[in-house]
Design a protein around this motif. Structure first.
Motif, mmCIF file in Angstrom:
data_model
loop_
_atom_site.group_PDB
_atom_site.id
_atom_site.type_symbol
_atom_site.label_atom_id
_atom_site.label_comp_id
_atom_site.label_asym_id
_atom_site.label_seq_id
_atom_site.Cartn_x
_atom_site.Cartn_y
_atom_site.Cartn_z
ATOM 1 N N TRP A 168 0.885 -6.893 3.927
ATOM 2 C CA TRP A 168 1.359 -5.552 4.286
ATOM 3 C C TRP A 168 2.659 -5.236 3.560
ATOM 4 O O TRP A 168 3.465 -6.133 3.262
ATOM 5 C CB TRP A 168 1.570 -5.442 5.798
ATOM 6 N N PHE A 169 2.881 -3.938 3.322
ATOM 7 C CA PHE A 169 4.101 -3.471 2.669
ATOM 8 C C PHE A 169 4.593 -2.206 3.374
ATOM 9 O O PHE A 169 3.787 -1.404 3.854
ATOM 10 C CB PHE A 169 3.841 -3.109 1.199
ATOM 11 N N ASP A 170 5.899 -2.047 3.444
ATOM 12 C CA ASP A 170 6.457 -0.755 3.831
ATOM 13 C C ASP A 170 7.639 -0.453 2.929
ATOM 14 O O ASP A 170 8.349 -1.368 2.501
ATOM 15 C CB ASP A 170 6.869 -0.745 5.302
ATOM 16 N N PHE A 171 7.833 0.825 2.609
ATOM 17 C CA PHE A 171 8.934 1.194 1.723
ATOM 18 C C PHE A 171 9.089 2.712 1.647
ATOM 19 O O PHE A 171 8.153 3.468 1.906
ATOM 20 C CB PHE A 171 8.718 0.641 0.304
ATOM 21 N N ASN A 172 10.318 3.125 1.293
ATOM 22 C CA ASN A 172 10.556 4.504 0.854
ATOM 23 C C ASN A 172 10.218 4.521 -0.628
ATOM 24 O O ASN A 172 10.690 3.660 -1.371
ATOM 25 C CB ASN A 172 12.021 4.904 1.055
ATOM 26 N N PRO A 173 9.427 5.473 -1.101
ATOM 27 C CA PRO A 173 8.949 5.435 -2.486
ATOM 28 C C PRO A 173 10.077 5.407 -3.513
ATOM 29 O O PRO A 173 10.968 6.248 -3.475
ATOM 30 C CB PRO A 173 8.138 6.734 -2.604
ATOM 31 N N PRO A 174 10.048 4.438 -4.429
ATOM 32 C CA PRO A 174 11.014 4.395 -5.532
ATOM 33 C C PRO A 174 10.505 5.256 -6.686
ATOM 34 O O PRO A 174 9.774 6.224 -6.473
ATOM 35 C CB PRO A 174 11.045 2.908 -5.883
ATOM 36 N N THR A 175 10.850 4.893 -7.928
ATOM 37 C CA THR A 175 10.334 5.623 -9.081
ATOM 38 C C THR A 175 8.905 5.166 -9.387
ATOM 39 O O THR A 175 8.446 4.120 -8.911
ATOM 40 C CB THR A 175 11.209 5.385 -10.325
ATOM 41 N N LYS A 176 8.239 5.933 -10.223
ATOM 42 C CA LYS A 176 6.855 5.620 -10.559
ATOM 43 C C LYS A 176 6.725 4.415 -11.488
ATOM 44 O O LYS A 176 5.614 3.970 -11.772
ATOM 45 C CB LYS A 176 6.173 6.839 -11.190
ATOM 46 N N SER A 177 7.851 3.881 -11.935
ATOM 47 C CA SER A 177 7.800 2.662 -12.738
ATOM 48 C C SER A 177 7.692 1.412 -11.869
ATOM 49 O O SER A 177 7.408 0.331 -12.377
ATOM 50 C CB SER A 177 9.054 2.555 -13.614
ATOM 51 N N HIS A 178 7.883 1.559 -10.561
ATOM 52 C CA HIS A 178 7.840 0.408 -9.650
ATOM 53 C C HIS A 178 6.405 -0.089 -9.482
ATOM 54 O O HIS A 178 5.447 0.692 -9.526
ATOM 55 C CB HIS A 178 8.412 0.807 -8.289
ATOM 56 N N TRP A 179 6.254 -1.395 -9.266
ATOM 57 C CA TRP A 179 4.912 -1.995 -9.155
ATOM 58 C C TRP A 179 4.101 -1.414 -7.995
ATOM 59 O O TRP A 179 2.865 -1.409 -8.041
ATOM 60 C CB TRP A 179 5.003 -3.510 -9.034
ATOM 61 N N SER A 180 4.768 -0.941 -6.951
ATOM 62 C CA SER A 180 4.030 -0.388 -5.800
ATOM 63 C C SER A 180 3.230 0.843 -6.206
ATOM 64 O O SER A 180 2.104 1.048 -5.731
ATOM 65 C CB SER A 180 5.000 -0.043 -4.668
ATOM 66 N N TYR A 181 3.796 1.672 -7.081
ATOM 67 C CA TYR A 181 3.077 2.863 -7.548
ATOM 68 C C TYR A 181 1.875 2.467 -8.396
ATOM 69 O O TYR A 181 0.797 3.056 -8.290
ATOM 70 C CB TYR A 181 4.019 3.762 -8.344
ATOM 71 N N TRP A 182 2.056 1.448 -9.244
ATOM 72 C CA TRP A 182 0.961 0.988 -10.096
ATOM 73 C C TRP A 182 -0.188 0.423 -9.258
ATOM 74 O O TRP A 182 -1.360 0.708 -9.526
ATOM 75 C CB TRP A 182 1.469 -0.073 -11.072
ATOM 76 N N LEU A 183 0.148 -0.370 -8.247
ATOM 77 C CA LEU A 183 -0.899 -1.002 -7.440
ATOM 78 C C LEU A 183 -1.639 -0.011 -6.554
ATOM 79 O O LEU A 183 -2.871 0.015 -6.521
ATOM 80 C CB LEU A 183 -0.293 -2.102 -6.567
ATOM 81 N N PHE A 184 -0.881 0.800 -5.809
ATOM 82 C CA PHE A 184 -1.489 1.607 -4.754
ATOM 83 C C PHE A 184 -1.848 3.031 -5.160
ATOM 84 O O PHE A 184 -2.679 3.654 -4.508
ATOM 85 C CB PHE A 184 -0.566 1.623 -3.537
ATOM 86 N N GLU A 185 -1.237 3.551 -6.234
ATOM 87 C CA GLU A 185 -1.558 4.903 -6.670
ATOM 88 C C GLU A 185 -2.387 4.902 -7.956
ATOM 89 O O GLU A 185 -3.417 5.562 -8.038
ATOM 90 C CB GLU A 185 -0.266 5.696 -6.877
ATOM 91 N N LYS A 186 -1.939 4.130 -8.956
ATOM 92 C CA LYS A 186 -2.664 4.090 -10.221
ATOM 93 C C LYS A 186 -3.808 3.084 -10.208
ATOM 94 O O LYS A 186 -4.685 3.133 -11.064
ATOM 95 C CB LYS A 186 -1.699 3.753 -11.359
ATOM 96 N N LYS A 187 -3.760 2.137 -9.232
ATOM 97 C CA LYS A 187 -4.778 1.082 -9.135
ATOM 98 C C LYS A 187 -4.852 0.266 -10.428
ATOM 99 O O LYS A 187 -5.936 -0.078 -10.929
ATOM 100 C CB LYS A 187 -6.160 1.669 -8.807
ATOM 101 N N LEU A 188 -3.653 -0.059 -10.957
ATOM 102 C CA LEU A 188 -3.565 -0.838 -12.188
ATOM 103 C C LEU A 188 -2.714 -2.073 -11.951
ATOM 104 O O LEU A 188 -1.786 -2.056 -11.144
ATOM 105 C CB LEU A 188 -2.930 -0.015 -13.314
ATOM 106 N N ASP A 189 -3.022 -3.142 -12.669
ATOM 107 C CA ASP A 189 -2.187 -4.329 -12.634
ATOM 108 C C ASP A 189 -0.852 -3.996 -13.307
ATOM 109 O O ASP A 189 -0.836 -3.539 -14.451
ATOM 110 C CB ASP A 189 -2.880 -5.476 -13.379
ATOM 111 N N PRO A 190 0.289 -4.201 -12.615
ATOM 112 C CA PRO A 190 1.586 -3.815 -13.174
ATOM 113 C C PRO A 190 1.982 -4.594 -14.421
ATOM 114 O O PRO A 190 2.797 -4.110 -15.203
ATOM 115 C CB PRO A 190 2.564 -4.121 -12.023
ATOM 116 N N ILE A 191 1.432 -5.782 -14.618
ATOM 117 C CA ILE A 191 1.779 -6.599 -15.772
ATOM 118 C C ILE A 191 0.821 -6.358 -16.939
ATOM 119 O O ILE A 191 1.240 -6.068 -18.058
ATOM 120 C CB ILE A 191 1.784 -8.102 -15.410
#
Length: 288
Positions: A168-191
């Motif tokens: 589980w994760f909780d957070f206030n959204p950072p910038t779109k460069s953060h890994w959370s955006y890649w995983l949960f919004e873009k559905k891409l591996d951040p690396i």
């Protein structure tokens, strides 16, 4: 042990905890088949409370271990151990009396289940905890945690029991460069920047202060509404930032961008980014 868990569950059902509609939606999401769940959004939206509530319920079902992780140990001690944990026990589990181990910072339920709290900046404690296996790992304020540290902690999601393993994760959204955006919004591996192998295993839910209006003061919402746009988007609207504040800081890699050079004449440049936390200063010399 099963009889103890049944009695514990019945005791928990005596709770008069009134969930908001958004918290009920979060519970349904946390209970489905997906392994990774992120609750993100504005400040004071009920994310932390409902995640701790769900973790205690899971711990009551079967003797098991569960972990709450934050970047800074003092922060998790202050925010979870001294604030959210007693608050959730009071409003949701008034009859539950878990035994706290204050020196090691974990709680033991009547059925033997344990809930650990850890900060990634406490090296010795992290090393000790990473020798333990868990059924649930929750990354609190995940926007402050780097991807490699998160991946390392997930390797301990290996406790053998009947519980489905959860992250589980909780957070206030950072910038779109953060890994959370890649995983949960873009559905891409951040690396690797390639599509996730099992994208349906990653789910998220937007939770904002307006969804928790029953439990917060209107003056607080007024305060958030008067903040600068960037802060208002993050803490009130729960939006990822489209801008590139901190791009230099977050993309910096010492092995790649730093190399020894001999002292030579040239122009020295100094830059300061006041919009990044932690603060960022860049000093470099352009050698002819």
């Amino acid at each position: 042990m099963k009889s103890i868990s049944i009695l514990l569950i019945k005791e928990l059902m005596q709770s008069e905890f009134k969930k908001t509609d958004k918290q009920k939606e979060a519970i349904r999401l946390l209970s489905n088949s997906s392994k990774y769940t992120a609750l993100f959004g504005g400040s004071r939206s009920g994310k932390t409370v409902i995640l701790l509530y769900a973790m205690i319920i899971r711990a009551a079902k079967e003797r098991s271990r569960h972990l709450i992780v934050r970047q800074n140990f003092n922060h998790i001690k202050r925010s979870i151990a001294l604030d959210t944990f007693p608050k959730v026990l009071n409003i949701a589990f008034p009859h539950l009396k878990p035994h706290p181990n204050k020196s090691e910072l974990y709680y033991t339920l009547a059925n033997g289940s344990e809930i650990f709290l850890a900060g990634l900046d406490d090296g010795k404690r992290v090393e000790k905890i990473l020798g333990t296996e868990f059924s649930t790992i929750w990354f609190n304020e995940a926007s402050q945690i780097d991807y490699s540290s998160m991946q390392m902690a997930i390797t301990r999601l290996a406790e053998k029991n009947s519980l489905k393993k959860r992250v589980w994760f909780d957070f206030n959204p950072p910038t779109k460069s953060h890994w959370s955006y890649w995983l949960f919004e873009k559905k891409l591996d951040p690396i690797e920047e390639i599509p996730l192998i099992e994208p349906d295993d990653y789910q998220s839910l937007l939770m904002n202060p307006k969804d928790n209006i029953e439990n917060i003061d209107q003056d607080y919402l007024n305060l958030l509404s008067k903040m600068p746009e960037k802060e208002r988007n993050r803490f009130l609207e729960g939006k990822y930032n489209d801008e590139s504040e901190g791009a230099v800081y977050y993309s910096f890699k010492r092995d790649t961008h730093v190399s020894p050079v001999s002292k030579q004449p040239g122009t020295i440049f100094i830059g300061q980014d006041f919009n990044v936390d932690p603060g960022t200063a860049i000093i470099f010399q352009f050698v002819n």
